[in-house]
Design a protein around this motif. Structure first.
Motif, PDB file in Angstrom:
ATOM      1  N   VAL A 164     -11.194  20.180  16.062  1.00  0.00           N
ATOM      2  CA  VAL A 164     -10.373  21.342  15.734  1.00  0.00           C
ATOM      3  C   VAL A 164      -8.921  20.915  15.563  1.00  0.00           C
ATOM      4  CG1 VAL A 164      -9.427  23.500  16.646  1.00  0.00           C
ATOM      5  CG2 VAL A 164     -11.879  23.043  16.827  1.00  0.00           C
ATOM      6  N   GLU A 165      -8.447  20.035  16.452  1.00  0.00           N
ATOM      7  CA  GLU A 165      -7.064  19.567  16.392  1.00  0.00           C
ATOM      8  C   GLU A 165      -6.779  18.892  15.056  1.00  0.00           C
ATOM      9  OE1 GLU A 165      -8.170  20.552  20.294  1.00  0.00           O
ATOM     10  OE2 GLU A 165      -9.126  19.070  18.983  1.00  0.00           O
ATOM     11  N   GLU A 166      -7.714  18.079  14.605  1.00  0.00           N
ATOM     12  CA  GLU A 166      -7.547  17.407  13.310  1.00  0.00           C
ATOM     13  C   GLU A 166      -7.558  18.427  12.180  1.00  0.00           C
ATOM     14  OE1 GLU A 166     -10.063  14.373  10.448  1.00  0.00           O
ATOM     15  OE2 GLU A 166     -10.170  14.048  12.623  1.00  0.00           O
ATOM     16  N   ALA A 167      -8.434  19.417  12.284  1.00  0.00           N
ATOM     17  CA  ALA A 167      -8.520  20.458  11.254  1.00  0.00           C
ATOM     18  C   ALA A 167      -7.209  21.223  11.126  1.00  0.00           C
ATOM     19  CB  ALA A 167      -9.655  21.429  11.582  1.00  0.00           C
ATOM     20  N   LEU A 168      -6.597  21.543  12.249  1.00  0.00           N
ATOM     21  CA  LEU A 168      -5.358  22.329  12.242  1.00  0.00           C
ATOM     22  C   LEU A 168      -4.208  21.591  11.574  1.00  0.00           C
ATOM     23  CD1 LEU A 168      -5.492  23.901  15.823  1.00  0.00           C
ATOM     24  CD2 LEU A 168      -5.991  25.028  13.648  1.00  0.00           C
ATOM     25  N   GLU A 169      -4.282  20.258  11.535  1.00  0.00           N
ATOM     26  CA  GLU A 169      -3.234  19.463  10.905  1.00  0.00           C
ATOM     27  C   GLU A 169      -3.471  19.282   9.411  1.00  0.00           C
ATOM     28  OE1 GLU A 169      -0.347  18.255  12.288  1.00  0.00           O
ATOM     29  OE2 GLU A 169      -0.954  19.575  13.935  1.00  0.00           O
ATOM     30  N   GLN A 170      -4.665  19.604   8.938  1.00  0.00           N
ATOM     31  CA  GLN A 170      -4.968  19.484   7.515  1.00  0.00           C
ATOM     32  C   GLN A 170      -4.363  20.657   6.749  1.00  0.00           C
ATOM     33  OE1 GLN A 170      -9.281  19.099   7.442  1.00  0.00           O
ATOM     34  NE2 GLN A 170      -9.173  16.891   7.756  1.00  0.00           N
ATOM     35  N   THR A 171      -4.336  20.568   5.430  1.00  0.00           N
ATOM     36  CA  THR A 171      -3.710  21.623   4.630  1.00  0.00           C
ATOM     37  C   THR A 171      -4.730  22.371   3.791  1.00  0.00           C
ATOM     38  OG1 THR A 171      -3.228  20.071   2.836  1.00  0.00           O
ATOM     39  CG2 THR A 171      -1.512  20.417   4.502  1.00  0.00           C
ATOM     40  N   LYS A 187      -3.764  37.669  18.183  1.00  0.00           N
ATOM     41  CA  LYS A 187      -3.950  36.238  18.318  1.00  0.00           C
ATOM     42  C   LYS A 187      -5.284  35.851  17.689  1.00  0.00           C
ATOM     43  CE  LYS A 187      -4.372  32.498  21.684  1.00  0.00           C
ATOM     44  NZ  LYS A 187      -4.385  32.128  23.100  1.00  0.00           N
ATOM     45  N   LEU A 188      -5.267  34.838  16.828  1.00  0.00           N
ATOM     46  CA  LEU A 188      -6.468  34.339  16.156  1.00  0.00           C
ATOM     47  C   LEU A 188      -6.560  32.838  16.391  1.00  0.00           C
ATOM     48  CD1 LEU A 188      -5.927  36.092  12.689  1.00  0.00           C
ATOM     49  CD2 LEU A 188      -7.154  37.009  14.666  1.00  0.00           C
ATOM     50  N   THR A 189      -7.745  32.344  16.653  1.00  0.00           N
ATOM     51  CA  THR A 189      -7.907  30.911  16.892  1.00  0.00           C
ATOM     52  C   THR A 189      -9.189  30.382  16.265  1.00  0.00           C
ATOM     53  OG1 THR A 189      -9.021  31.339  19.019  1.00  0.00           O
ATOM     54  CG2 THR A 189      -6.658  30.924  19.089  1.00  0.00           C
ATOM     55  N   LEU A 190      -9.088  29.199  15.681  1.00  0.00           N
ATOM     56  CA  LEU A 190     -10.276  28.455  15.280  1.00  0.00           C
ATOM     57  C   LEU A 190     -10.764  27.764  16.535  1.00  0.00           C
ATOM     58  CD1 LEU A 190     -12.288  27.138  13.313  1.00  0.00           C
ATOM     59  CD2 LEU A 190     -10.538  25.402  12.823  1.00  0.00           C
ATOM     60  N   GLU A 200     -15.107  27.079   4.417  1.00  0.00           N
ATOM     61  CA  GLU A 200     -15.169  26.283   3.184  1.00  0.00           C
ATOM     62  C   GLU A 200     -14.342  25.012   3.309  1.00  0.00           C
ATOM     63  OE1 GLU A 200     -13.889  29.153   0.330  1.00  0.00           O
ATOM     64  OE2 GLU A 200     -15.923  29.974   0.018  1.00  0.00           O
ATOM     65  N   HIS A 201     -13.186  25.125   3.951  1.00  0.00           N
ATOM     66  CA  HIS A 201     -12.331  23.943   4.152  1.00  0.00           C
ATOM     67  C   HIS A 201     -13.026  22.927   5.057  1.00  0.00           C
ATOM     68  CE1 HIS A 201      -8.681  21.558   4.843  1.00  0.00           C
ATOM     69  NE2 HIS A 201      -9.159  21.439   6.078  1.00  0.00           N
ATOM     70  N   LEU A 202     -13.582  23.399   6.154  1.00  0.00           N
ATOM     71  CA  LEU A 202     -14.236  22.499   7.108  1.00  0.00           C
ATOM     72  C   LEU A 202     -15.403  21.766   6.469  1.00  0.00           C
ATOM     73  CD1 LEU A 202     -14.229  24.892  10.198  1.00  0.00           C
ATOM     74  CD2 LEU A 202     -12.816  22.845   9.924  1.00  0.00           C
ATOM     75  N   ILE A 208      -3.231  24.157   8.112  1.00  0.00           N
ATOM     76  CA  ILE A 208      -4.195  25.135   8.620  1.00  0.00           C
ATOM     77  C   ILE A 208      -3.611  25.949   9.776  1.00  0.00           C
ATOM     78  CG2 ILE A 208      -6.392  25.409   9.830  1.00  0.00           C
ATOM     79  CD1 ILE A 208      -6.896  24.793   6.971  1.00  0.00           C
ATOM     80  N   ALA A 209      -2.901  25.286  10.689  1.00  0.00           N
ATOM     81  CA  ALA A 209      -2.310  25.989  11.830  1.00  0.00           C
ATOM     82  C   ALA A 209      -1.346  27.063  11.349  1.00  0.00           C
ATOM     83  CB  ALA A 209      -1.593  25.001  12.744  1.00  0.00           C
TER      84      ALA A 209
END
Length: 293
Positions: free
Chosen positions: A107-114, A134-137, A97-99, A120-121
């Motif tokens: 993905v790197e940009e997504a992880l920095e978003q809130t 361990k979980l990863t987007l 939903e966030h994406l 997100i990270a």
């Protein structure tokens, strides 16, 4: 005592915990790094760091559609068991939903978003601490269409494979879903022949030519044979040239044309595809570096 940003950053890199958690741990331990790590471990917040070198090759793919926009994503876990965990499934839905709403480029940009005020990270790391793996987007793609097109969203085996296709010129969502079901089963690489890279085609033609010569075929008929085999090659990798799984008397392209449209695009995600290979490549790079040193 004053806690420097550099100290917080260092603790975060060592533990994978959130920025505020790291700062609190350092404050509580008067800036002692080892004690701060222990503090986070005791709170269960540093679990992510202990699992950072593990391979997360299981998980789920998912698709969320909202009007003329859709997102397909893959979130990995270490085991298939966790992929069935309700908390993990909620995380996948939240990320999707966030994406779709924010459309980060990477993905790197997504992880920095809130999300709900949390990076997100850090949100993923909190889920790691709770779930214990361990979980990863891993990847995602946002797809758009017009009012005259149709999305085909298909999830196979509960999200082990997901396909998001777009049919242009028809609003027949059922037909689009049938095409996605076909793509899930036959795994084409391209929509049509004009998308096949020239170098890939040249390489295939070269291999087929050598095969024919090795079979003892006369050189004067080899070229004709090769072109016939190239057509079979197209049928293997181009979805519109493939025999439709729901009707062996039709090609996929013919089926879509009968609905008044054409296949515009598709994205096919399969959980964990390529991950082991990348790990092998990484191990090989490390060994090569060791040998150099």
């Amino acid at each position: 005592m004053a806690i420097s940003a550099q100290l917080v950053k260092e603790l975060r890199e060592k533990t994978g915990a959130g920025m505020m958690d790291c700062k609190k741990a350092l404050v509580q331990t008067d800036g002692d790094m080892e004690k701060a790590i222990d503090f986070l471990r005791e709170k269960g917040i540093a679990k992510a760091a202990n699992k950072g070198d593990r391979i997360a090759a299981e998980g789920l793919t998912s698709i969320i559609v909202n009007g003329n926009e859709a997102v397909i994503l893959e979130v990995n876990s270490e085991t298939d068991f966790v992929a069935k965990n309700e908390g993990f499934q909620v995380l996948v839905k939240e990320l999707g939903e966030h994406l779709l709403a924010n459309k980060p480029a990477t993905v790197e940009e997504a992880l920095e978003q809130t999300i709900n005020g949390v990076k997100i990270a850090d949100h993923i790391n909190a889920a790691v601490a709770k779930i214990g793996e361990k979980l990863t987007l891993r990847r995602f793609e946002v797809v758009t269409k017009t009012d005259n097109d149709a999305f085909g969203a298909y999830l196979h085996m509960g999200g082990r494979i997901s396909v998001l296709s777009v049919l242009e010129g028809t609003t027949d969502a059922d037909a689009a879903k049938d095409v996605s079901m076909h793509i899930a089963a036959l795994k084409p690489k391209y929509v049509s022949r004009d998308q096949v890279d020239a170098s890939e085609l040249d390489r295939e033609r070269e291999v087929l030519t050598q095969q024919a010569l090795n079979e003892g075929k006369p050189e004067k008929i080899v070229a004709k044979m090769v072109e016939g085999r190239i057509n079979k090659f197209y049928e293997e990798i181009c979805v519109v040239d493939q025999t439709f799984v729901k009707n062996p008397d039709q090609k996929v392209g013919q089926f879509v044309e009968s609905k008044g449209g054409s296949v515009k695009s598709f994205v096919r995600f399969e959980v964990g595809e390529g991950i082991e290979k990348r790990q092998e490549n990484f191990a090989e790079e490390v060994m090569n570096q060791v040998n150099k040193d």
